[in-house]
Write a protein that holds these residues in place. Structure first.
Motif, PDB file in Angstrom:
ATOM      1  N   SER A 131       0.867  -1.102  -0.163  1.00  0.00           N
ATOM      2  CA  SER A 131       0.005  -0.181   0.169  1.00  0.00           C
ATOM      3  C   SER A 131       0.992   1.203  -0.103  1.00  0.00           C
ATOM      4  O   SER A 131       0.450   2.314  -0.794  1.00  0.00           O
ATOM      5  N   LEU A 132       1.931   1.286   1.001  1.00  0.00           N
ATOM      6  CA  LEU A 132       2.823   2.448   0.844  1.00  0.00           C
ATOM      7  C   LEU A 132       3.521   2.620  -0.464  1.00  0.00           C
ATOM      8  O   LEU A 132       3.609   3.863  -1.049  1.00  0.00           O
ATOM      9  N   CYS A 133       4.048   1.394  -1.091  1.00  0.00           N
ATOM     10  CA  CYS A 133       4.567   1.545  -2.408  1.00  0.00           C
ATOM     11  C   CYS A 133       3.764   2.169  -3.552  1.00  0.00           C
ATOM     12  O   CYS A 133       4.063   2.915  -4.256  1.00  0.00           O
ATOM     13  N   LEU A 134       2.418   1.650  -3.155  1.00  0.00           N
ATOM     14  CA  LEU A 134       1.465   2.277  -4.295  1.00  0.00           C
ATOM     15  C   LEU A 134       1.263   3.563  -4.366  1.00  0.00           C
ATOM     16  O   LEU A 134       1.099   4.422  -5.090  1.00  0.00           O
ATOM     17  N   ARG A 135       1.130   4.040  -2.969  1.00  0.00           N
ATOM     18  CA  ARG A 135       0.789   5.407  -2.704  1.00  0.00           C
ATOM     19  C   ARG A 135       1.763   6.470  -3.322  1.00  0.00           C
ATOM     20  O   ARG A 135       1.601   7.568  -3.685  1.00  0.00           O
ATOM     21  N   ILE A 136       3.140   6.216  -3.017  1.00  0.00           N
ATOM     22  CA  ILE A 136       4.355   6.802  -3.487  1.00  0.00           C
ATOM     23  C   ILE A 136       4.675   6.803  -4.964  1.00  0.00           C
ATOM     24  O   ILE A 136       5.415   7.378  -5.555  1.00  0.00           O
ATOM     25  N   SER A 137       3.978   5.740  -5.367  1.00  0.00           N
ATOM     26  CA  SER A 137       4.460   5.358  -6.935  1.00  0.00           C
ATOM     27  C   SER A 137       3.203   6.503  -7.977  1.00  0.00           C
ATOM     28  O   SER A 137       2.221   6.855  -7.577  1.00  0.00           O
ATOM     29  N   PRO A 138       3.957   6.747  -8.864  1.00  0.00           N
ATOM     30  CA  PRO A 138       3.176   7.696  -9.840  1.00  0.00           C
ATOM     31  C   PRO A 138       2.095   6.776 -10.823  1.00  0.00           C
ATOM     32  O   PRO A 138       2.068   5.470 -10.472  1.00  0.00           O
ATOM     33  N   GLN A 139       1.188   7.470 -11.013  1.00  0.00           N
ATOM     34  CA  GLN A 139      -0.066   6.756 -11.582  1.00  0.00           C
ATOM     35  C   GLN A 139       0.436   5.779 -12.860  1.00  0.00           C
ATOM     36  O   GLN A 139      -0.263   4.609 -12.846  1.00  0.00           O
ATOM     37  N   TRP A 140       1.357   6.102 -13.648  1.00  0.00           N
ATOM     38  CA  TRP A 140       1.673   4.991 -14.446  1.00  0.00           C
ATOM     39  C   TRP A 140       2.483   3.705 -14.089  1.00  0.00           C
ATOM     40  O   TRP A 140       1.960   2.630 -14.699  1.00  0.00           O
ATOM     41  N   ILE A 141       2.870   3.711 -12.948  1.00  0.00           N
ATOM     42  CA  ILE A 141       3.330   2.317 -12.295  1.00  0.00           C
ATOM     43  C   ILE A 141       2.263   1.726 -11.852  1.00  0.00           C
ATOM     44  O   ILE A 141       1.973   0.291 -12.075  1.00  0.00           O
ATOM     45  N   ARG A 142       1.045   2.440 -11.220  1.00  0.00           N
ATOM     46  CA  ARG A 142      -0.289   1.739 -10.687  1.00  0.00           C
ATOM     47  C   ARG A 142      -0.838   1.301 -12.088  1.00  0.00           C
ATOM     48  O   ARG A 142      -1.371   0.000 -11.920  1.00  0.00           O
ATOM     49  N   ASN A 143      -0.943   1.926 -13.123  1.00  0.00           N
ATOM     50  CA  ASN A 143      -1.394   1.466 -14.370  1.00  0.00           C
ATOM     51  C   ASN A 143      -0.788   0.100 -14.943  1.00  0.00           C
ATOM     52  O   ASN A 143      -1.483  -0.823 -15.340  1.00  0.00           O
ATOM     53  N   LEU A 144       0.496   0.221 -14.709  1.00  0.00           N
ATOM     54  CA  LEU A 144       1.179  -1.030 -15.211  1.00  0.00           C
ATOM     55  C   LEU A 144       1.011  -2.194 -14.218  1.00  0.00           C
ATOM     56  O   LEU A 144       0.748  -3.418 -14.755  1.00  0.00           O
ATOM     57  N   LEU A 145       1.067  -1.918 -12.990  1.00  0.00           N
ATOM     58  CA  LEU A 145       0.684  -3.066 -12.228  1.00  0.00           C
ATOM     59  C   LEU A 145      -0.755  -3.526 -12.632  1.00  0.00           C
ATOM     60  O   LEU A 145      -0.985  -5.009 -12.398  1.00  0.00           O
ATOM     61  N   SER A 146      -1.683  -2.710 -12.428  1.00  0.00           N
ATOM     62  CA  SER A 146      -3.023  -3.031 -13.063  1.00  0.00           C
ATOM     63  C   SER A 146      -3.200  -4.053 -14.270  1.00  0.00           C
ATOM     64  O   SER A 146      -3.647  -4.976 -14.217  1.00  0.00           O
ATOM     65  N   ASN A 147      -2.098  -3.494 -15.165  1.00  0.00           N
ATOM     66  CA  ASN A 147      -2.341  -4.465 -16.520  1.00  0.00           C
ATOM     67  C   ASN A 147      -1.527  -5.749 -16.224  1.00  0.00           C
ATOM     68  O   ASN A 147      -2.100  -6.820 -16.974  1.00  0.00           O
ATOM     69  N   ILE A 148      -0.501  -5.860 -15.710  1.00  0.00           N
ATOM     70  CA  ILE A 148      -0.038  -7.167 -15.300  1.00  0.00           C
ATOM     71  C   ILE A 148      -0.827  -8.089 -14.589  1.00  0.00           C
ATOM     72  O   ILE A 148      -1.143  -9.138 -14.777  1.00  0.00           O
ATOM     73  N   LEU A 149      -1.594  -7.570 -13.518  1.00  0.00           N
ATOM     74  CA  LEU A 149      -2.450  -8.359 -12.866  1.00  0.00           C
ATOM     75  C   LEU A 149      -3.502  -8.876 -13.552  1.00  0.00           C
ATOM     76  O   LEU A 149      -3.986  -9.952 -13.446  1.00  0.00           O
ATOM     77  N   TYR A 150      -4.125  -7.866 -14.415  1.00  0.00           N
ATOM     78  CA  TYR A 150      -5.163  -8.282 -15.137  1.00  0.00           C
ATOM     79  C   TYR A 150      -4.707  -9.454 -16.175  1.00  0.00           C
ATOM     80  O   TYR A 150      -5.399 -10.399 -16.408  1.00  0.00           O
ATOM     81  N   THR A 151      -3.559  -9.139 -16.765  1.00  0.00           N
ATOM     82  CA  THR A 151      -3.092 -10.380 -17.758  1.00  0.00           C
ATOM     83  C   THR A 151      -2.927 -11.736 -17.089  1.00  0.00           C
ATOM     84  O   THR A 151      -3.438 -12.722 -17.496  1.00  0.00           O
ATOM     85  N   ILE A 152      -2.292 -11.802 -15.770  1.00  0.00           N
ATOM     86  CA  ILE A 152      -2.161 -12.938 -14.839  1.00  0.00           C
ATOM     87  C   ILE A 152      -3.424 -13.491 -14.748  1.00  0.00           C
ATOM     88  O   ILE A 152      -3.753 -14.622 -14.818  1.00  0.00           O
ATOM     89  N   LEU A 153      -4.472 -12.671 -13.904  1.00  0.00           N
ATOM     90  CA  LEU A 153      -5.743 -13.224 -13.545  1.00  0.00           C
ATOM     91  C   LEU A 153      -6.798 -13.475 -14.747  1.00  0.00           C
ATOM     92  O   LEU A 153      -7.400 -14.479 -14.623  1.00  0.00           O
ATOM     93  N   TYR A 154      -6.857 -12.853 -15.751  1.00  0.00           N
ATOM     94  CA  TYR A 154      -7.623 -13.300 -16.797  1.00  0.00           C
ATOM     95  C   TYR A 154      -7.205 -14.354 -17.734  1.00  0.00           C
ATOM     96  O   TYR A 154      -7.915 -15.404 -18.055  1.00  0.00           O
ATOM     97  N   TYR A 155      -5.869 -14.346 -17.939  1.00  0.00           N
ATOM     98  CA  TYR A 155      -5.326 -15.517 -19.001  1.00  0.00           C
ATOM     99  C   TYR A 155      -4.783 -16.681 -18.258  1.00  0.00           C
ATOM    100  O   TYR A 155      -4.979 -17.868 -18.884  1.00  0.00           O
ATOM    101  N   LEU A 156      -3.847 -16.538 -17.207  1.00  0.00           N
ATOM    102  CA  LEU A 156      -3.371 -17.443 -16.652  1.00  0.00           C
ATOM    103  C   LEU A 156      -4.132 -18.156 -15.125  1.00  0.00           C
ATOM    104  O   LEU A 156      -4.106 -19.336 -15.169  1.00  0.00           O
ATOM    105  N   VAL A 157      -4.971 -17.381 -14.619  1.00  0.00           N
ATOM    106  CA  VAL A 157      -5.673 -18.138 -13.397  1.00  0.00           C
ATOM    107  C   VAL A 157      -7.194 -17.875 -13.879  1.00  0.00           C
ATOM    108  O   VAL A 157      -8.142 -17.112 -13.730  1.00  0.00           O
ATOM    109  N   THR A 158      -7.708 -19.125 -14.594  1.00  0.00           N
ATOM    110  CA  THR A 158      -9.016 -19.056 -15.301  1.00  0.00           C
ATOM    111  C   THR A 158     -10.222 -19.668 -14.312  1.00  0.00           C
ATOM    112  O   THR A 158     -11.241 -19.844 -14.977  1.00  0.00           O
ATOM    113  N   ILE A 159     -10.054 -19.915 -13.029  1.00  0.00           N
ATOM    114  CA  ILE A 159     -10.910 -20.612 -12.550  1.00  0.00           C
ATOM    115  C   ILE A 159     -12.137 -19.587 -12.341  1.00  0.00           C
ATOM    116  O   ILE A 159     -13.208 -20.180 -12.602  1.00  0.00           O
ATOM    117  N   ARG A 160     -11.974 -18.461 -12.083  1.00  0.00           N
ATOM    118  CA  ARG A 160     -13.163 -17.731 -11.874  1.00  0.00           C
ATOM    119  C   ARG A 160     -13.634 -17.036 -13.133  1.00  0.00           C
ATOM    120  O   ARG A 160     -14.633 -16.794 -13.221  1.00  0.00           O
TER     121      ARG A 160
END
Length: 191
Positions: A16-45
Motif C-alpha cells: 500500500s505504501l509503495c502504491l501511494r508513493i508510485s506515480p499513476q503510470w506505475i499503478r496502471n502498469l501493475l493493474s495491467n500485469i495483474l489483469y493479464t495474470i488473472l484473466y489469462y493464466l488463473v482461469t478458475i473464476r
C-alpha cells in the motif's frame, strides 16, 4: 496473531505504501500485469464469470460475454490497485455524485439509511467519499481468515471513517447504526 498473519499484514502495508508513493503510470502498469495474470493464466473464476453473464444476458453473443468479462476484470483490478493506494489515489479521483440532496434530506430527519450494493462499480471509492464528506458509515463485511489481512483492510477503510460490522455478529450492531441516523452499507451480491 500468527507469524504468517503478521507477515501478510506487513506485506500489505508495504504494498500500500509503495502504491501511494508510485506515480499513476506505475499503478496502471501493475493493474495491467495483474489483469493479464488473472484473466489469462488463473482461469478458475473466469469460467464462472462467463457462465453468470450467459445467465443474466442469454441473448448476447459469445464475443460480448468475453469482452464484458475482460472489461470487468480490468475495471475490478484497477479499482483494487486504486484502493490499495488510498488515500493518495482517492484525492486524485474525479467523483460526481447525483442525489446527494436525497441522502442529506433523509439523514436530516434522523433516519438511518441502508445502502445496498454489490461488488461492482467503484464501491470502495464511494465509501471513501462518504467518509471524507463526514457521513458516518458502517459496512457489514466478512471477517478475513487471515488476521493480518483483516487488520489491514479495517485500517485502510478506517482512514476515511468507515467502520466494520462482521457478518454473523449480532443484528443489534446493525440496528444501532440505523437508530443513530447513520448509514449501514451492505454489499450483498455474494451471500
Amino acid at each position: 496473531m500468527k507469524l504468517s498473519h503478521k507477515i501478510t499484514y506487513i506485506f500489505l502495508k508495504t504494498l500500500s505504501l509503495c502504491l501511494r508513493i508510485s506515480p499513476q503510470w506505475i499503478r496502471n502498469l501493475l493493474s495491467n500485469i495483474l489483469y493479464t495474470i488473472l484473466y489469462y493464466l488463473v482461469t478458475i473464476r473466469k469460467k464462472q464469470v462467463i457462465k453468470n453473464l450467459n445467465l443474466a444476458f442469454p441473448k448476447k453473443s459469445s464475443a460480448w460475454y468475453f469482452k464484458t468479462a475482460k472489461d470487468s476484470y480490468k475495471f475490478f483490478i484497477n479499482n483494487f490497485v486504486q484502493f490499495f493506494a488510498f488515500p493518495k489515489s482517492f484525492f486524485k479521483s474525479t467523483i460526481t455524485v447525483k442525489g446527494q440532496n436525497l441522502l442529506n434530506d433523509t439523514l436530516s430527519e434522523g433516519k438511518g439509511i441502508i445502502f445496498v450494493s454489490g461488488h461492482f462499480g467503484a464501491w470502495e471509492i464511494l465509501a471513501a467519499w462518504l467518509g471524507y464528506n463526514n457521513y458516518h458509515v458502517s459496512a457489514v463485511a466478512t471477517k478475513q481468515n487471515n488476521r493480518g489481512a483483516d487488520k489491514f483492510f479495517i485500517e485502510l477503510r478506517g482512514h476515511f471513517g468507515m467502520k466494520h460490522i462482521y457478518r454473523k455478529s449480532s443484528l443489534d450492531n446493525m440496528y444501532n447504526v440505523l437508530e443513530h441516523g447513520d448509514i449501514l452499507a451492505l454489499v450483498s451480491d455474494q451471500d
